[in-house]
Enzyme design. Structure first.
Site, PDB file in Angstrom:
ATOM      1  N   HIS A  16       0.812  -1.224   0.000  1.00 53.97           N
ATOM      2  CA  HIS A  16       0.000   0.000   0.000  1.00 53.97           C
ATOM      3  C   HIS A  16       0.846   1.276   0.000  1.00 53.97           C
ATOM      4  O   HIS A  16       0.494   2.251  -0.654  1.00 53.97           O
ATOM      5  CB  HIS A  16      -0.935   0.026   1.214  1.00 53.97           C
ATOM      6  CG  HIS A  16      -1.928  -1.074   1.220  1.00 53.97           C
ATOM      7  ND1 HIS A  16      -1.653  -2.299   1.781  1.00 53.97           N
ATOM      8  CD2 HIS A  16      -3.184  -1.140   0.724  1.00 53.97           C
ATOM      9  CE1 HIS A  16      -2.707  -3.076   1.635  1.00 53.97           C
ATOM     10  NE2 HIS A  16      -3.646  -2.411   0.997  1.00 53.97           N
ATOM     11  N   GLU A  89       2.938  -1.712   7.613  1.00 51.10           N
ATOM     12  CA  GLU A  89       3.923  -1.781   6.522  1.00 51.10           C
ATOM     13  C   GLU A  89       5.220  -1.063   6.892  1.00 51.10           C
ATOM     14  O   GLU A  89       6.310  -1.515   6.527  1.00 51.10           O
ATOM     15  CB  GLU A  89       3.297  -1.253   5.224  1.00 51.10           C
ATOM     16  CG  GLU A  89       2.172  -2.190   4.745  1.00 51.10           C
ATOM     17  CD  GLU A  89       1.618  -1.894   3.352  1.00 51.10           C
ATOM     18  OE1 GLU A  89       2.068  -0.921   2.721  1.00 51.10           O
ATOM     19  OE2 GLU A  89       0.736  -2.660   2.911  1.00 51.10           O
ATOM     20  N   ARG A 232     -15.285  21.568  21.170  1.00 49.75           N
ATOM     21  CA  ARG A 232     -16.615  20.998  21.063  1.00 49.75           C
ATOM     22  C   ARG A 232     -17.635  21.566  22.039  1.00 49.75           C
ATOM     23  O   ARG A 232     -18.819  21.322  21.898  1.00 49.75           O
ATOM     24  CB  ARG A 232     -16.519  19.468  21.158  1.00 49.75           C
ATOM     25  CG  ARG A 232     -15.749  18.845  20.001  1.00 49.75           C
ATOM     26  CD  ARG A 232     -16.423  19.169  18.682  1.00 49.75           C
ATOM     27  NE  ARG A 232     -17.839  18.865  18.764  1.00 49.75           N
ATOM     28  CZ  ARG A 232     -18.350  17.645  18.743  1.00 49.75           C
ATOM     29  NH1 ARG A 232     -17.558  16.608  18.556  1.00 49.75           N
ATOM     30  NH2 ARG A 232     -19.643  17.451  18.866  1.00 49.75           N
TER      31      ARG A 232
HETATM   32  N1  URA Z   1     -10.066  15.642  14.449  1.00 50.68           N
HETATM   33  C1  URA Z   1     -11.097  14.959  14.956  1.00 50.68           C
HETATM   34  O1  URA Z   1     -11.109  13.734  14.953  1.00 50.68           O
HETATM   35  N2  URA Z   1     -12.124  15.662  15.484  1.00 50.68           N
HETATM   36  C2  URA Z   1     -12.177  17.006  15.496  1.00 50.68           C
HETATM   37  O2  URA Z   1     -13.157  17.580  15.965  1.00 50.68           O
HETATM   38  C3  URA Z   1     -11.077  17.698  14.946  1.00 50.68           C
HETATM   39  C4  URA Z   1     -10.031  16.991  14.424  1.00 50.68           C
END
Ligand code: URA
Length: 264
Positions: A16, A89, A232
């Site tokens: 790959h 790999e 978040r």
């Molecule tokens: N990467 C992720 O997995 N989540 C995010 O909110 C930002 C970057």
């Protein structure tokens, strides 16, 4: 040269990544961004003469030199399955030290966009790592790689945090995003963001659990540095500005850590 490498030395070529042992010149350290677009930026950050070795599917590989030692930069693509192929790999080719250089979505309230988060371990929600070791097996960074990353973040005077990340199998439901096609999250995942926050998980990402589980199981060494690109508590969307800040800081720490990593 390690026992593992001596045993395997030859003309091995991996499918790959489209790399072979000769081409990687005995590199034992690999920096692993998810995004192929980040590969030249990282490689040229420590060696302006770094060159592309291969670009097959999501796997783009550059080889550069740091203090005369060969260092690979290889993209893993997004998520556990593609990361598992890259790690598998590269290990077959003799790489022994792996550093994920990525981005994350902040969960803990004290984290800000642009901060650096260095993983001491991860919650194994990636899906792929259970095919390498049972779920009770921990996904933890190797202490030497962790120390190198912390030392680099300190020396650059970056705002950084060390702790547990959650590596999810999906970006949308797995990270409880509602700005998705369905506009809702399956019942089993509702409330998961609040739960991880209560449990002091710092941020979401998607690859470190696979990398840590595999590296530990193989007797190899791995670490992970991420830049926070969204928080978040405030938003689900990654903005261009957030991405730039988070990416830049994580890359700067990974490149600075090479000073210690090439001596391990
Ligand atoms: N990467 C992720 O997995 N989540 C995010 O909110 C930002 C970057």
């Amino acid at each position: 040269m390690s026992r593992r490498r001596r045993k395997q030395r030859g003309k091995r070529r991996v499918y790959h990544l489209a790399l072979d042992e000769e081409g990687i010149q005995g590199a034992e350290v690999a920096l692993l961004p998810g995004d192929p677009g980040r590969v030249p930026r990282i490689a040229q950050g420590f060696d302006p003469e770094a060159r592309e070795l291969a670009f097959h599917r999501e796997y783009r590989s550059f080889l550069g030199h740091f203090h005369g030692k060969p260092v690979l930069v290889v993209s893993t693509g997004i998520g556990g399955p593609s990361t598992s192929i890259a790690v598998e790999e590269l290990a077959q080719l003799g790489v022994e030290i792996f550093v994920r250089v990525g981005t994350c979505g902040g969960i803990a309230p004290h984290i800000r966009v642009g901060d650096v988060v260095i993983a001491s371990g991860t919650v194994r929600l990636d899906g792929a790592s259970v095919q390498y070791a049972p779920i009770e097996y921990p996904a933890v960074a190797h202490y030497e790689v962790l120390n190198a990353l912390v030392g680099a973040a300190r020396s650059l005077q970056k705002r950084f945090h060390v702790g547990i990340l959650a590596s999810t199998a999906t970006f949308y439901p797995g990270q409880e995003r509602k700005d998705s096609f369905l506009g809702c999250v399956p019942r089993a995942l509702r409330g998961s963001l609040a739960e991880w926050r209560t449990l002091n998980v710092l941020a979401y990402e998607m690859e470190a659990a696979t990398l840590f589980t595999m590296a530990s199981a193989f007797g190899l060494r791995a670490g992970c540095v991420t830049g926070v690109v969204v928080h978040r508590e405030r938003s689900e969307r990654v903005t261009e500005g957030g991405l730039k800040q988070g990416e830049q800081n994580a890359i700067a720490v990974a490149v600075a850590a090479l000073e210690a990593l090439v001596r391990l």
